[in-house]
Design an enzyme around this catalytic site. Sequence first.
Site, PDB file in Angstrom:
ATOM      1  N   GLU A  26      -6.757   0.949  -6.223  1.00 31.22           N
ATOM      2  CA  GLU A  26      -6.954   2.190  -6.549  1.00 31.22           C
ATOM      3  C   GLU A  26      -7.054   2.938  -7.908  1.00 31.22           C
ATOM      4  O   GLU A  26      -5.993   2.072  -8.666  1.00 31.22           O
ATOM      5  CB  GLU A  26      -6.214   2.802  -5.876  1.00 31.22           C
ATOM      6  N   ASP A  30     -15.606   2.885  -0.108  1.00 39.97           N
ATOM      7  CA  ASP A  30     -15.080   3.957   0.171  1.00 39.97           C
ATOM      8  C   ASP A  30     -15.191   5.072  -0.973  1.00 39.97           C
ATOM      9  O   ASP A  30     -14.510   5.493  -1.117  1.00 39.97           O
ATOM     10  CB  ASP A  30     -14.385   4.618   1.391  1.00 39.97           C
ATOM     11  N   ALA A  38      -8.942   2.282  -1.909  1.00 40.95           N
ATOM     12  CA  ALA A  38      -8.396   2.023  -1.188  1.00 40.95           C
ATOM     13  C   ALA A  38      -7.309   2.972  -0.758  1.00 40.95           C
ATOM     14  O   ALA A  38      -7.449   2.637   0.175  1.00 40.95           O
ATOM     15  CB  ALA A  38      -7.724   0.458  -1.255  1.00 40.95           C
ATOM     16  N   ALA A  39      -6.383   4.031  -1.437  1.00 43.43           N
ATOM     17  CA  ALA A  39      -5.588   4.797  -0.981  1.00 43.43           C
ATOM     18  C   ALA A  39      -6.584   5.787   0.117  1.00 43.43           C
ATOM     19  O   ALA A  39      -7.548   5.963  -0.342  1.00 43.43           O
ATOM     20  CB  ALA A  39      -5.217   5.097  -2.583  1.00 43.43           C
ATOM     21  N   PRO A  40      -5.364   6.043   0.533  1.00 42.83           N
ATOM     22  CA  PRO A  40      -4.215   5.971   1.039  1.00 42.83           C
ATOM     23  C   PRO A  40      -3.840   4.521   1.441  1.00 42.83           C
ATOM     24  O   PRO A  40      -3.050   4.105   1.991  1.00 42.83           O
ATOM     25  CB  PRO A  40      -3.898   6.701   1.712  1.00 42.83           C
ATOM     26  N   GLY A  65      -5.004   3.240   5.134  1.00 43.24           N
ATOM     27  CA  GLY A  65      -6.168   2.960   6.228  1.00 43.24           C
ATOM     28  C   GLY A  65      -7.397   2.326   6.323  1.00 43.24           C
ATOM     29  O   GLY A  65      -7.251   1.127   6.936  1.00 43.24           O
ATOM     30  N   LYS A  66      -8.379   2.184   5.137  1.00 43.00           N
ATOM     31  CA  LYS A  66      -9.143   1.247   5.540  1.00 43.00           C
ATOM     32  C   LYS A  66      -8.251  -0.057   5.217  1.00 43.00           C
ATOM     33  O   LYS A  66      -8.405  -1.643   6.032  1.00 43.00           O
ATOM     34  CB  LYS A  66     -10.542   1.175   4.989  1.00 43.00           C
ATOM     35  N   CYS A 108     -17.657  10.555   2.701  1.00 43.21           N
ATOM     36  CA  CYS A 108     -17.122  11.069   3.958  1.00 43.21           C
ATOM     37  C   CYS A 108     -17.830  13.140   3.935  1.00 43.21           C
ATOM     38  O   CYS A 108     -17.354  14.005   3.428  1.00 43.21           O
ATOM     39  CB  CYS A 108     -15.207  12.214   3.685  1.00 43.21           C
TER      40      CYS A 108
END
Length: 463
Positions: A135, A180, A112-114, A116-117, A233
């Site tokens: 995280e 992610d 999860a870090a940082p 945004g999502k 990404c």
Amino acid sequence: MFSFPAAFEARERALLGSRFTELLTYATPTPARGITVNGLRCAPDVVAAGAGLPLAPSAFCTAAFTLTDPDLRPGRHPWHHAGVLYVQEPSAAAPAALLEVHPGHKVLDMCAAPGGKSSQLAAALQGQGLLVANEYDSARAEILRQNLERMGVSNAVVLNEDTSRLAAAFPAFFDRVLVDAPCSGEGMFRKEAAAAGQNSQALIEHCAALGGEILDNAAALLAPGGILVFSTCTFAPEEDEGQVAHFLQRHPEFTLCDLSGCGFGRPGEPNRAGYDFGAEKCRRIWPADGGEGHFMAKLQKSADAEQAPSTEPACKKGRGDRRCGPAKVPAEWADFARALFPELADRPVQTVGDWLVLPPGTSLPPHKLRTLRAGVPAGKVLKKRFEPSHALFMAWGTSCRNREELTLDDPRTAAWLRGEEIEARTAANGWCAVLVDGFPLGGGKVSGGRIKNHYPKGLRNLG
């Protein structure tokens, strides 16, 4: 002038052929920058109209905007301090919006870090249900905790754990899971020189193996009928289409959902997987599409999938585990809450060390995982008086009965964010919430017409 690493370019030219120049030519002259609006604070049009920032609508998420001034520092904007917006590369806002989160869901952001999502998922929950933001890296987990506090998220549990321990503790518990995944970062080449410098096949293979483990754990954590969104990404086949193809081979209980109607990006590439598994149902954002690079896949678990039992020890009475039951409500908190936050006065509370905590309405099963935050730390009882926390005002400051109302053009706003004492004009003596344009900036204490500043030192606009 920017150029791709030689090995990356050779691989992509082999895979894309004549489409290489079309897809891997950046649509913007500098790395794309943007903000995502926190739906717990306001609607996107409020930010577009009132923040005074140079914004253009994002193609990837209705709550996001592209910054049109490459030199702007939105992190110093008062509305950023108030948790109204999150600085985020525009295409990075896309995956969370695909997860179909609704109020009441139990949602897990595994990497999860940082934050945004996670903040997007929290906004979709609207304070109902449960968000677990995990995280593995402890330093990044602390940044995650701070960001969710700034965004006013009241129903989150922030964990600092390996995903295998999550899977052992919460099998088939979550309605939605976002992965992610840690990746080789080929979509970061233009933003971070280190990403280009460290690019190698060994790194890609390492990230692919790690991503596969995380996905297997995500499968175990997801409830039957639940939805999993996987994103990276990077462009590497082993981490993207190849990863999804192998996951479906290992997990026949999952079905790949079609993202062709999402309104952005382009289909996944079948030749990157080694065989046809329906890669065109995945979604890619190429540099030509206005982002730096993203890959997404959406998967649904069968409603009749088997559920594995938990292997986490149950909470036992007498062991001092704070998750075993509610704490006695201290009179100091009860009096404080009735005076300033009456809607919180009757809520259950827990004690965590010296802190009094307002837990989420939906709780996790008993566990022994590293927990940075579970709900909102309300404050501490010190010498027979209640000392409220910054987090309390960030979560519920707008409903505080005693408020100091600031605006963007009020010079007191900048002074407050520098940590200075300011004049009280609307707040009475005692603790008060300080707000800018109705959005919380923390709390202070009024005496003699002045507000003593309790804005955390590490968050202030200095210099």
